[in-house]
Design an enzyme around this catalytic site. Structure first.
Site, short mmCIF file in Angstrom:
data_model
loop_
_atom_site.label_atom_id
_atom_site.label_comp_id
_atom_site.label_asym_id
_atom_site.label_seq_id
_atom_site.Cartn_x
_atom_site.Cartn_y
_atom_site.Cartn_z
N ASP A 160 0.73 -1.14 0.56
CA ASP A 160 -0.39 0.34 -0.32
C ASP A 160 0.94 1.20 0.16
O ASP A 160 0.49 2.26 0.69
CB ASP A 160 -0.98 -0.06 1.10
CG ASP A 160 -2.77 1.34 0.80
OD1 ASP A 160 -2.71 1.19 2.63
OD2 ASP A 160 -2.20 1.85 0.00
N LYS A 206 3.10 3.40 -5.59
CA LYS A 206 2.31 2.76 -6.37
C LYS A 206 3.04 2.35 -8.14
O LYS A 206 3.40 0.61 -7.88
CB LYS A 206 1.55 2.73 -7.57
CG LYS A 206 0.25 3.98 -6.32
CD LYS A 206 0.12 2.11 -4.64
CE LYS A 206 -0.95 3.51 -4.07
NZ LYS A 206 -0.84 2.86 -2.95
N ASP A 246 -3.33 -3.24 -2.67
CA ASP A 246 -4.07 -2.46 -2.73
C ASP A 246 -3.90 -1.06 -4.06
O ASP A 246 -3.05 -0.85 -4.70
CB ASP A 246 -4.19 -1.54 -0.70
CG ASP A 246 -5.09 -0.42 -0.94
OD1 ASP A 246 -5.26 1.14 -0.49
OD2 ASP A 246 -6.86 -0.28 -1.99
N ASN A 247 -5.85 -0.92 -4.26
CA ASN A 247 -5.09 0.35 -5.24
C ASN A 247 -4.58 -0.17 -6.54
O ASN A 247 -4.68 0.56 -7.59
CB ASN A 247 -4.39 1.80 -4.91
CG ASN A 247 -4.47 2.57 -3.35
OD1 ASN A 247 -3.68 2.01 -2.14
ND2 ASN A 247 -5.60 2.79 -3.51
N GLU A 272 -11.56 4.37 -0.99
CA GLU A 272 -11.91 4.51 0.68
C GLU A 272 -12.63 5.80 1.00
O GLU A 272 -12.05 6.43 0.38
CB GLU A 272 -10.05 4.57 1.56
CG GLU A 272 -9.87 5.40 0.93
CD GLU A 272 -8.46 4.39 0.55
OE1 GLU A 272 -8.37 3.74 -0.56
OE2 GLU A 272 -7.37 5.53 0.06
O1 LIG Z 1 -0.89 7.17 -2.53
C1 LIG Z 1 -1.26 6.26 -2.44
N1 LIG Z 1 -0.52 6.36 -1.77
C2 LIG Z 1 0.75 6.04 -1.70
C3 LIG Z 1 1.17 5.96 0.19
C4 LIG Z 1 2.78 5.90 0.14
C5 LIG Z 1 3.16 5.59 1.42
O2 LIG Z 1 4.03 4.55 1.32
C6 LIG Z 1 5.22 5.31 2.25
N2 LIG Z 1 6.22 4.51 2.04
C7 LIG Z 1 6.92 4.78 0.55
N3 LIG Z 1 7.87 3.62 0.62
C8 LIG Z 1 7.44 2.74 1.76
C9 LIG Z 1 8.55 1.63 1.84
F1 LIG Z 1 8.44 0.72 0.57
F2 LIG Z 1 9.66 1.80 1.76
F3 LIG Z 1 8.50 1.22 2.77
C10 LIG Z 1 6.57 3.60 2.66
C11 LIG Z 1 4.34 6.34 2.27
O3 LIG Z 1 5.93 7.33 3.01
C12 LIG Z 1 4.13 6.65 2.54
O4 LIG Z 1 3.46 7.25 3.90
C13 LIG Z 1 -2.65 6.52 -2.19
C14 LIG Z 1 -3.67 7.36 -2.79
C15 LIG Z 1 -4.66 7.13 -3.14
N4 LIG Z 1 -5.59 8.05 -3.84
O5 LIG Z 1 -6.61 8.08 -3.70
O6 LIG Z 1 -4.71 8.97 -4.38
C16 LIG Z 1 -5.33 6.71 -2.42
C17 LIG Z 1 -4.55 5.29 -1.58
O7 LIG Z 1 -5.23 4.19 -1.22
C18 LIG Z 1 -3.84 5.33 -1.36
O8 LIG Z 1 -2.37 4.35 -1.31
MG LIG Z 2 -3.68 2.57 -0.50
#
Ligand SMILES: O=C(NC/C=C/[C@H]1O[C@@H](n2cnc(C(F)(F)F)c2)[C@H](O)[C@@H]1O)c1cc([N+](=O)[O-])cc(O)c1O
Ligand SMILES: [Mg+2]
Length: 214
Positions: free
Chosen positions: A141, A144, A169-170, A199
């Site tokens: 999650d 992407k 997810d997504n 969501e």
């Molecule tokens: O962009 C979305 N999610 C991106 C989520 C990103 C999250 O994952 C973390 N991360 C990055 N690398 C790692 C690792 F791997 F290093 F741990 C962790 C980022 O700091 C952030 O907290 C999103 C967008 C929508 N939306 O409707 O736009 C809906 C959703 O459910 C979504 O998840």
């Molecule tokens: Mg998500």
């Protein structure tokens, strides 16, 4: 300076949820996101699908990529029996700080290990850091465009075994086209799509469950 949305979400949890009660933390975040501020938690509808897959797999070792505020971390950890371990990876220190407090408020800190860092750096270190052989369950999650490189990294590090379950997810919104194409066409995976909604909205989205075949 103005607080951040994760900080306002945490404040709602601390003010409205029951300490030590994961379900009330989950319901409080869902209420906040429906009635105050949308946030990118997996949410209640897709969350119920996540719950059913976690219960079906009942993993001994589980990995979450993308903690954000800890909502799905709480959803997963509350279903894990004692002696099991959920490792959740977060890149952004400010999000990690909020997530730690949400997880702690839910009383699940003994079942969760939150690691700060980038997946490219941390996945190769998982075995030595946590003494695990393979992951039974992985919830994707995070960013992407990282889903595909990160499962290839998990494969390369031999962190998946025959029967390991990936849940992403997504896969529709925002969408993960390269990941979807790979897991649906690779002979190393058997995939199925769980249709749902983004969501807190009526927009279509869904979860893709993929079994690693070895
Ligand atoms: O962009 C979305 N999610 C991106 C989520 C990103 C999250 O994952 C973390 N991360 C990055 N690398 C790692 C690792 F791997 F290093 F741990 C962790 C980022 O700091 C952030 O907290 C999103 C967008 C929508 N939306 O409707 O736009 C809906 C959703 O459910 C979504 O998840
Ligand atoms: Mg998500």
């Amino acid at each position: 300076t103005r607080s951040t949305r994760p900080q306002r979400l945490l404040k709602a949890v601390q003010e409205k949820a029951m300490k030590g009660d994961p379900q009330s933390v989950i319901s409080t975040i869902d209420y906040f996101c429906r009635h105050s501020e949308w946030a990118m938690n997996v949410g209640d509808e897709k969350g119920s699908i996540l719950d059913s897959v976690v219960c079906e797999v009942s993993p001994t070792t589980a990995l979450e990529l993308g903690t954000y505020c800890g909502y799905s971390t709480v959803r997963i950890a509350r279903l894990l029996p004692p002696g099991t371990q959920l490792i959740t990876l977060e890149f952004n220190p400010a999000f990690a700080a909020v997530a730690r407090q949400v997880i702690e408020y839910a009383g699940l800190h003994n079942k969760v290990c939150l690691v700060e860092g980038a997946s490219g750096d941390m996945i190769p270190k998982m075995r030595e850091m946590f003494g695990i052989k393979t992951f039974d369950f992985v919830f994707l999650d995070h960013w992407k465009d990282r889903y595909l490189p990160d499962i290839k990294l998990l494969e390369g590090c031999q962190l998946l075994r025959k029967g390991s379950i990936l849940l992403a997810d997504n896969v529709i919104c925002p969408g993960t086209p390269e990941y979807l194409e790979y897991v649906r066409n690779s002979p190393h995976y058997k995939s199925m799509y769980y249709k749902s909604h983004l969501e807190y909205t009526k927009v279509e989205d869904g979860l893709e469950k993929s079994v690693f075949l070895g």
